[in-house]
Design a protein around this motif. Structure first.
Motif, PDB file in Angstrom:
ATOM      1  N   ASN A 169      -7.800  30.407  15.450  1.00  0.00           N
ATOM      2  CA  ASN A 169      -7.587  30.003  16.834  1.00  0.00           C
ATOM      3  C   ASN A 169      -6.802  28.691  16.900  1.00  0.00           C
ATOM      4  O   ASN A 169      -6.942  27.832  16.010  1.00  0.00           O
ATOM      5  CB  ASN A 169      -8.922  29.812  17.553  1.00  0.00           C
ATOM      6  N   PRO A 170      -6.014  28.480  17.955  1.00  0.00           N
ATOM      7  CA  PRO A 170      -5.290  27.213  18.113  1.00  0.00           C
ATOM      8  C   PRO A 170      -6.218  25.998  18.112  1.00  0.00           C
ATOM      9  O   PRO A 170      -5.854  24.936  17.587  1.00  0.00           O
ATOM     10  CB  PRO A 170      -4.577  27.376  19.464  1.00  0.00           C
ATOM     11  N   SER A 171      -7.412  26.140  18.689  1.00  0.00           N
ATOM     12  CA  SER A 171      -8.348  25.008  18.710  1.00  0.00           C
ATOM     13  C   SER A 171      -8.780  24.619  17.301  1.00  0.00           C
ATOM     14  O   SER A 171      -9.022  23.439  17.013  1.00  0.00           O
ATOM     15  CB  SER A 171      -9.568  25.350  19.557  1.00  0.00           C
ATOM     16  N   THR A 172      -8.879  25.607  16.422  1.00  0.00           N
ATOM     17  CA  THR A 172      -9.240  25.322  15.024  1.00  0.00           C
ATOM     18  C   THR A 172      -8.119  24.550  14.339  1.00  0.00           C
ATOM     19  O   THR A 172      -8.364  23.619  13.552  1.00  0.00           O
ATOM     20  CB  THR A 172      -9.521  26.630  14.262  1.00  0.00           C
ATOM     21  N   VAL A 173      -6.874  24.913  14.638  1.00  0.00           N
ATOM     22  CA  VAL A 173      -5.725  24.179  14.094  1.00  0.00           C
ATOM     23  C   VAL A 173      -5.766  22.737  14.565  1.00  0.00           C
ATOM     24  O   VAL A 173      -5.542  21.802  13.785  1.00  0.00           O
ATOM     25  CB  VAL A 173      -4.399  24.846  14.517  1.00  0.00           C
ATOM     26  N   SER A 174      -6.064  22.528  15.851  1.00  0.00           N
ATOM     27  CA  SER A 174      -6.117  21.181  16.405  1.00  0.00           C
ATOM     28  C   SER A 174      -7.154  20.335  15.692  1.00  0.00           C
ATOM     29  O   SER A 174      -6.893  19.184  15.318  1.00  0.00           O
ATOM     30  CB  SER A 174      -6.426  21.244  17.900  1.00  0.00           C
ATOM     31  N   ARG A 175      -8.342  20.896  15.470  1.00  0.00           N
ATOM     32  CA  ARG A 175      -9.394  20.137  14.778  1.00  0.00           C
ATOM     33  C   ARG A 175      -8.992  19.822  13.348  1.00  0.00           C
ATOM     34  O   ARG A 175      -9.225  18.714  12.852  1.00  0.00           O
ATOM     35  CB  ARG A 175     -10.703  20.926  14.795  1.00  0.00           C
ATOM     36  N   ALA A 176      -8.376  20.794  12.671  1.00  0.00           N
ATOM     37  CA  ALA A 176      -8.014  20.603  11.258  1.00  0.00           C
ATOM     38  C   ALA A 176      -6.964  19.519  11.083  1.00  0.00           C
ATOM     39  O   ALA A 176      -7.021  18.728  10.129  1.00  0.00           O
ATOM     40  CB  ALA A 176      -7.515  21.914  10.666  1.00  0.00           C
ATOM     41  N   SER A 195      -5.955  17.107  13.472  1.00  0.00           N
ATOM     42  CA  SER A 195      -6.174  15.812  14.122  1.00  0.00           C
ATOM     43  C   SER A 195      -7.360  15.064  13.557  1.00  0.00           C
ATOM     44  O   SER A 195      -7.357  13.836  13.485  1.00  0.00           O
ATOM     45  CB  SER A 195      -6.354  16.000  15.630  1.00  0.00           C
ATOM     46  N   LYS A 196      -8.406  15.810  13.125  1.00  0.00           N
ATOM     47  CA  LYS A 196      -9.598  15.168  12.573  1.00  0.00           C
ATOM     48  C   LYS A 196     -10.066  15.959  11.356  1.00  0.00           C
ATOM     49  O   LYS A 196     -10.970  16.802  11.439  1.00  0.00           O
ATOM     50  CB  LYS A 196     -10.708  15.100  13.632  1.00  0.00           C
ATOM     51  N   PRO A 197      -9.423  15.715  10.206  1.00  0.00           N
ATOM     52  CA  PRO A 197      -9.769  16.449   8.985  1.00  0.00           C
ATOM     53  C   PRO A 197     -11.246  16.324   8.642  1.00  0.00           C
ATOM     54  O   PRO A 197     -11.872  15.300   8.912  1.00  0.00           O
ATOM     55  CB  PRO A 197      -8.888  15.786   7.919  1.00  0.00           C
ATOM     56  N   GLY A 198     -11.783  17.386   8.027  1.00  0.00           N
ATOM     57  CA  GLY A 198     -13.167  17.370   7.574  1.00  0.00           C
ATOM     58  C   GLY A 198     -14.140  17.997   8.547  1.00  0.00           C
ATOM     59  O   GLY A 198     -15.335  18.102   8.246  1.00  0.00           O
ATOM     60  N   GLU A 257      -9.315  24.782   6.370  1.00  0.00           N
ATOM     61  CA  GLU A 257      -8.409  23.652   6.550  1.00  0.00           C
ATOM     62  C   GLU A 257      -7.214  23.745   5.615  1.00  0.00           C
ATOM     63  O   GLU A 257      -6.072  23.474   6.014  1.00  0.00           O
ATOM     64  CB  GLU A 257      -9.154  22.330   6.321  1.00  0.00           C
ATOM     65  N   ALA A 258      -7.442  24.149   4.371  1.00  0.00           N
ATOM     66  CA  ALA A 258      -6.345  24.304   3.415  1.00  0.00           C
ATOM     67  C   ALA A 258      -5.374  25.389   3.882  1.00  0.00           C
ATOM     68  O   ALA A 258      -4.148  25.245   3.753  1.00  0.00           O
ATOM     69  CB  ALA A 258      -6.897  24.636   2.027  1.00  0.00           C
ATOM     70  N   LYS A 259      -5.923  26.477   4.444  1.00  0.00           N
ATOM     71  CA  LYS A 259      -5.076  27.573   4.922  1.00  0.00           C
ATOM     72  C   LYS A 259      -4.213  27.097   6.101  1.00  0.00           C
ATOM     73  O   LYS A 259      -3.022  27.431   6.184  1.00  0.00           O
ATOM     74  CB  LYS A 259      -5.963  28.746   5.342  1.00  0.00           C
TER      75      LYS A 259
END
Length: 352
Positions: free
Chosen positions: A41-48, A50-53, A60-62
């Motif tokens: 999902n786009p929201s998952t990309v945003s979290r990965a 903007s705020k790693p971890g 996150e690696a993908k």
């Protein structure tokens, strides 16, 4: 670089149909393209990004692999539309040519970058009016503000602090967050040093009239002079530049002082240059000292005695305080003034 020019480290290019679609839009990949390529999902990309971890390492690696394949760069301004945050912090300085600023900017940039923020810098050129104008331009687009050596009145600073998170460097205003040096310890060490050299008549070359830190140093110098029972006179206000130091020589000589403590190293260097031109020996006839330990203070002849300030740490701590007000988790120890240290060099010597 366009999306069709990128290749992963493994040599795999993005799907041609996705590349073609991105190119038709102008060549810049979006968060939705990354989500499509990564299968999330786009929201998952945003979290990965903007705020790693905050998501699993595998996901996150993908996502990061997909972003790299598309040459995607996360745009904090785009995220500001739904969140109201621009991921930027403003830093306003009085004089960007003053070497004092170099350390502050470096420390502030390090702290901002660690948190994923961008640092935006503006200059007031020692003008309160220019400072107000610069702040009015910056304030709508930044999440927080650091004012380094501000020349604004207390009430204006207090009003601005009600609008955005704010931290002051070298200034104290009510309940506004601040980063200050340990003025007293540096001043006391300097005065003890000069009195040990038998100086009993000392001049303080003050900084600008609107400088809080100049007034604070003068108050500490008066306390030290009373403690040590030596003469102390203030000359100023002065422009806090090399030219300001040069222009003060005549008044210093008229005071019949044997030692001078300048508001900053730039003024001390200017005074020493004027003294050399006038045939006044430093430190034989006149001892000179400054504050800050800027780059170049040890390169002048003779090298300058000065009170060293933790300029880089001041910038770093100020940004950390802004980030804390914004709700970021910062591993910090921000209590108390920053230590200062006397650096004795060749510009001070025994009274003639």
């Amino acid at each position: 670089m366009h999306a069709d020019d990128t290749i992963t480290r493994s040599g795999e290019a993005p799907p041609p149909e996705l590349v073609a679609r991105i190119r038709r839009r102008g060549g810049a990949a979006t968060i939705y393209d990354v989500a499509e390529l990564a299968g999330v999902n786009p929201s998952t990309v945003s979290r990965a990004l903007s705020k790693p971890g905050r998501i699993s390492e595998k996901t996150e690696a993908k996502i990061r692999d997909a972003a790299e394949r598309l040459d995607f760069r996360f745009n904090p301004m785009a995220r500001a539309l739904p969140t109201g945050r621009s991921q930027t912090i403003g830093l306003l300085v009085a004089d960007i040519t003053n070497p004092v600023v170099f350390g502050i900017v470096r420390g502030a940039e390090h702290a901002a970058a660690r948190a994923g923020y961008t640092l935006v810098i503006a200059e007031s050129q020692e003008s309160g009016q220019a400072e107000e104008q610069a702040i009015s331009r910056m304030l709508p687009s930044v999440d927080g503000l650091v004012l380094a050596t501000t020349r604004l009145a207390d009430e204006k600073i207090g009003a601005l602090a009600q609008r955005k998170p704010m931290v002051l460097i070298n200034r104290r205003v009510g309940t506004v967050a601040e980063v200050l040096p340990d003025v007293e310890s540096g001043v006391n060490a300097m005065m003890d040093h000069l009195v040990e050299l038998r100086h009993t008549s000392i001049v303080y070359l003050a900084g600008p009239e609107t400088s809080w830190i100049s007034r604070r140093r003068w108050e500490s110098l008066l306390d030290a002079a009373e403690r040590l029972e030596c003469g102390m006179v203030e000359i100023g206000p002065n422009i806090p530049t090399i030219e300001g130091g040069r222009a003060a020589l005549r008044r210093v000589l008229a005071a019949r002082a044997t030692a001078v403590i300048a508001f900053n190293d730039l003024m001390a260097i200017g005074l020493m240059q004027a003294a050399a031109s006038a045939g006044v020996d430093v430190p034989g006839t006149l001892s000179v000292a400054g504050f800050d330990d800027i780059f170049g203070s040890e390169l002048i002849v003779p090298p300058l005695t000065t009170v060293q300030a933790q300029l880089e740490r001041a910038g770093e701590r100020a940004v950390e305080k802004v980030l804390s007000q914004l709700g970021n988790d910062i591993d910090e120890n921000n209590d108390g003034p920053l230590p200062t240290r006397l650096i004795v060099r060749g510009s001070t010597g025994p009274r003639a």
